[in-house]
Motif scaffolding. Sequence first.
Motif, PDB file in Angstrom:
ATOM      1  N   GLY A 226       0.816  -1.202   0.000  1.00 17.73           N
ATOM      2  CA  GLY A 226       0.000   0.000   0.000  1.00 17.73           C
ATOM      3  C   GLY A 226       0.849   1.250   0.000  1.00 17.73           C
ATOM      4  N   GLY A 227       0.183   2.360  -0.320  1.00 17.79           N
ATOM      5  CA  GLY A 227       0.865   3.641  -0.250  1.00 17.79           C
ATOM      6  C   GLY A 227       1.035   4.282  -1.602  1.00 17.79           C
ATOM      7  N   GLU A 228       1.616   5.479  -1.568  1.00 16.57           N
ATOM      8  CA  GLU A 228       1.809   6.230  -2.795  1.00 16.57           C
ATOM      9  C   GLU A 228       3.177   6.893  -2.735  1.00 16.57           C
ATOM     10  OE1 GLU A 228      -0.538   9.727  -5.202  1.00 16.57           O
ATOM     11  OE2 GLU A 228      -1.633   8.531  -3.725  1.00 16.57           O
TER      12      GLU A 228
ATOM     13  N   GLN B  31      -2.613  -2.105  -8.509  1.00 17.13           N
ATOM     14  CA  GLN B  31      -1.761  -0.981  -8.888  1.00 17.13           C
ATOM     15  C   GLN B  31      -2.504  -0.049  -9.828  1.00 17.13           C
ATOM     16  OE1 GLN B  31       1.789  -2.710 -10.548  1.00 17.13           O
ATOM     17  NE2 GLN B  31       2.535  -3.367  -8.548  1.00 17.13           N
ATOM     18  N   CYS B  32      -2.272   1.259  -9.677  1.00 20.96           N
ATOM     19  CA  CYS B  32      -2.988   2.201 -10.526  1.00 20.96           C
ATOM     20  C   CYS B  32      -2.281   2.352 -11.877  1.00 20.96           C
ATOM     21  CB  CYS B  32      -3.145   3.548  -9.825  1.00 20.96           C
ATOM     22  SG  CYS B  32      -1.603   4.439  -9.622  1.00 20.96           S
TER      23      CYS B  32
ATOM     24  N   GLY C 269       1.566   3.489  -6.727  1.00 22.57           N
ATOM     25  CA  GLY C 269       0.206   3.959  -6.510  1.00 22.57           C
ATOM     26  C   GLY C 269      -0.759   2.804  -6.621  1.00 22.57           C
ATOM     27  N   PHE C 270      -1.812   2.858  -5.833  1.00 20.15           N
ATOM     28  CA  PHE C 270      -2.816   1.798  -5.872  1.00 20.15           C
ATOM     29  C   PHE C 270      -4.189   2.404  -6.132  1.00 20.15           C
ATOM     30  CE2 PHE C 270       0.645   0.035  -3.389  1.00 20.15           C
ATOM     31  CZ  PHE C 270       0.774  -1.231  -3.935  1.00 20.15           C
ATOM     32  N   GLU C 271      -5.057   1.602  -6.702  1.00 20.67           N
ATOM     33  CA  GLU C 271      -6.438   2.047  -6.892  1.00 20.67           C
ATOM     34  C   GLU C 271      -7.075   2.270  -5.532  1.00 20.67           C
ATOM     35  OE1 GLU C 271      -7.670   2.908  -9.589  1.00 20.67           O
ATOM     36  OE2 GLU C 271      -6.343   1.983 -11.063  1.00 20.67           O
ATOM     37  N   ASP C 272      -7.993   3.250  -5.480  1.00 24.27           N
ATOM     38  CA  ASP C 272      -8.682   3.536  -4.222  1.00 24.27           C
ATOM     39  C   ASP C 272      -9.575   2.385  -3.803  1.00 24.27           C
ATOM     40  OD1 ASP C 272      -7.510   5.953  -4.084  1.00 24.27           O
ATOM     41  OD2 ASP C 272      -9.167   7.037  -5.022  1.00 24.27           O
ATOM     42  N   GLU C 273      -9.665   2.272  -2.505  1.00 28.29           N
ATOM     43  CA  GLU C 273     -10.638   1.388  -1.866  1.00 28.29           C
ATOM     44  C   GLU C 273     -10.866   0.037  -2.520  1.00 28.29           C
ATOM     45  OE1 GLU C 273     -14.279   3.604  -1.236  1.00 28.29           O
ATOM     46  OE2 GLU C 273     -13.067   5.418  -1.136  1.00 28.29           O
TER      47      GLU C 273
END
Length: 366
Positions: free
Chosen positions: A68-70, A93-94, A80-84
């Motif tokens: 997790g985290g940005e 991962q975003c 970066g990860f997708e929200d929620e």
Amino acid sequence: MTDTPLLTVENLQTQFETDAGTVRAVDGVSFTVEHGEIVGLVGESGAGKSVAIRSLLRLINAPGRIVGGEVTFDGQTIIGFEDEPDADSEPVQCDEMLTESEMRSQIRGNEIALIFQDPMESLNPVFTIGEQLCEVIQINRGFSETEAREYAIDTLREVGIPQPKERFDDYPHEFSGGMRQRVLIAMALGCQPKLIVADEPTTALDVTVEGQILDLVYDLQEKYDTSFLWVTHDMGIVAEICDRVNVMYLGEVVERAAVDDLFYDPQHPYTKALLNSIPRPDVAMSDLQPLEGTMPEPINPPAGCRFHDRCSDAREVCTRVHPDLKEVSDDGQCAACLKHDVFDAGYEASPVFTRGAASTEGSARE
Ligand SMILES: Nc1ncnc2c1ncn2[C@@H]1O[C@H](COP(=O)(O)OP(=O)(O)OP(=O)(O)O)[C@@H](O)[C@H]1O
Ligand code: NI
């Protein structure tokens, strides 16, 4: 030019799956590095410093995983990860995240240079110092071979290698530890990085050589306005070179302050204990107080404040309530300790914590 920090790390979490359980090595770490700033990351062995910086460069291998985290660097998303995501599902991962090949070609060893404790981790023993330096310079600067050679020799001179023309054709093993570390700094400079991340680069060196390297860092920072993220467990180094400091304990940042504030008015009992345990010119050796106890393993970290079992200020509430890092002074100093009013956790009214009581409670759960 811009107010956005060069590097922003937010709520970074890195874990290792082991037979003994999940190691929460980095457990919600946030910090920034501004343009031209030297930022320290300090803490005892095992606090998570190395895992944190390897994570932000995406250099974590299995069984490790960034969960997790940005992390953003100069407008680019490193992590970066997708929200929620659903509570049970894997983090996703975003799309904005740099690809692995972009990390390799644009970030590592280019915009962000890395210097590790062991220079041989970064130097190839079968190529000469000159060849390796020239390669970095040619890749990053687009110089011809002759230009690169000239530039490499100048850089070696700049980092304090005597007779750089003669030493150019030497192999890494022909250099001393201190000289190899200078070569790494030369290579780092060869990339003209915006940020240099250094993980205890002077630990293996004697004090005189360490002093020379720190002087060099300071000069280079002044000259090129390079930012540094400097990992160390040595508060003396922090005092010497850092502008701001993040103190880590068991996977978390527990205090963040400008270097002077940290030394003159530490706001977390752990920082205070760390400072009281190191030799200082203004404190007699006989007054030093070794830090009591050892840091627990990051598998099932203690409930509440993770430092409570070693803390002389601990109250009963500290065994239950987990403090996040919060601003505790007007000048932006941050601490994760319930004794500060901003936490409003009933610290004053809470009975003094007696060591041992909590461990009974802990074992009752088993
Ligand atoms: N590959 C791994 N597998 C399991 N646990 C790991 C692994 N790498 C690191 N850890 C654990 O993660 C935690 C943080 O380690 P890390 O190396 O980041 O500490 P550090 O603060 O850099 O310490 P030091 O000052 O000794 O370098 C430690 O508990 C360590 O045992
Ligand atoms: Ni380390």
